[in-house]
Design an enzyme around this catalytic site. Structure first.
Site, PDB file in Angstrom:
ATOM      1  N   ARG A   6       0.814  -1.218   0.000  1.00 12.41           N
ATOM      2  CA  ARG A   6       0.000   0.000   0.000  1.00 12.41           C
ATOM      3  C   ARG A   6       0.846   1.265   0.000  1.00 12.41           C
ATOM      4  O   ARG A   6       0.397   2.316  -0.461  1.00 12.41           O
ATOM      5  CB  ARG A   6      -1.004  -0.032   1.146  1.00 12.41           C
ATOM      6  CG  ARG A   6      -2.076  -1.104   0.917  1.00 12.41           C
ATOM      7  CD  ARG A   6      -3.078  -1.204   2.044  1.00 12.41           C
ATOM      8  NE  ARG A   6      -2.515  -1.673   3.291  1.00 12.41           N
ATOM      9  CZ  ARG A   6      -2.377  -2.944   3.635  1.00 12.41           C
ATOM     10  NH1 ARG A   6      -2.758  -3.892   2.807  1.00 12.41           N
ATOM     11  NH2 ARG A   6      -1.865  -3.275   4.789  1.00 12.41           N
ATOM     12  N   GLU A  21       4.186 -10.991  15.268  1.00  9.97           N
ATOM     13  CA  GLU A  21       3.581 -11.559  16.464  1.00  9.97           C
ATOM     14  C   GLU A  21       3.963 -13.038  16.612  1.00  9.97           C
ATOM     15  O   GLU A  21       4.270 -13.505  17.699  1.00  9.97           O
ATOM     16  CB  GLU A  21       2.058 -11.409  16.380  1.00  9.97           C
ATOM     17  CG  GLU A  21       1.349 -11.798  17.650  1.00  9.97           C
ATOM     18  CD  GLU A  21      -0.145 -11.545  17.583  1.00  9.97           C
ATOM     19  OE1 GLU A  21      -0.832 -11.963  18.519  1.00  9.97           O
ATOM     20  OE2 GLU A  21      -0.613 -10.953  16.589  1.00  9.97           O
TER      21      GLU A  21
END
Length: 182
Positions: free
Chosen positions: A66, A103
């Site tokens: 993006r 994570e």
């Protein structure tokens, strides 16, 4: 050009929230609705143009994927080069890479080793749509510096203020977010 609170609200309301994507408990900030709103996209890009036109930048580096949307358009508006920072294995020439923690595991981004060699003392703006924990942005800023350029600032359309990504990145470069998300 500083944005008024009304303009910030307009941009913020042009971004759609998608609950439970990509997994339960996450509220995904979908920028496709901002991009398809010609008035919101024009306001954002004109704001970024006015903000960065005095920085004497030589390049904008956008983070996959993006960051490409905003970075390439802004580079064209400023009349400077655009450099993609991509996920590992996506660039065709010799690269330099940087790993960062996720994570659950590790990921890696790359930049072409000669991305900024066509100018002396390259000054680069790093751009992406969102900063959360800052791992990708930190790795990208490190890459810019590793290949001999100066990352003068990192710009994000949205910044998740409840996470520490911005403070971590500020140890490497200046950070600007258009919209803060609590």
């Amino acid at each position: 050009m500083n944005l008024s609170q009304e303009q910030i609200n307009f941009l913020n309301h042009s971004i759609r929230d998608i609950p439970d994507f990509p997994k339960p408990g996450i509220i995904f900030k979908d920028i496709t609705t901002l991009l398809s709103n010609k008035d919101a996209y024009a306001l954002l890009m004109n704001h970024l143009y006015e903000k960065y036109s005095s920085y004497n930048l030589t390049h904008i580096a956008g983070i996959d994927a993006r960051g490409f949307i905003f970075g390439a358009a802004l580079a064209q508006m400023l009349g400077i080069g655009f450099v993609p920072i991509r996920k590992k294995g996506k660039l065709p020439y010799t690269t330099v890479s940087e790993k960062y923690s996720l994570e659950y595991g590790v990921d890696e981004v790359e930049i072409h080793i000669d991305a900024f060699t066509q100018v002396e003392h390259p000054k680069v703006l790093l751009i992406d749509d969102l900063i959360a924990t800052g791992g990708t942005a930190y790795a990208a800023a490190n890459l810019i510096n590793k290949v001999g350029a100066e990352c003068v600032e990192a710009c994000f359309i949205m910044g998740l203020t409840f996470l520490d990504g911005q403070s971590k990145l500020k140890t490497l470069t200046n950070v600007y977010t258009v919209i803060g998300v609590d």
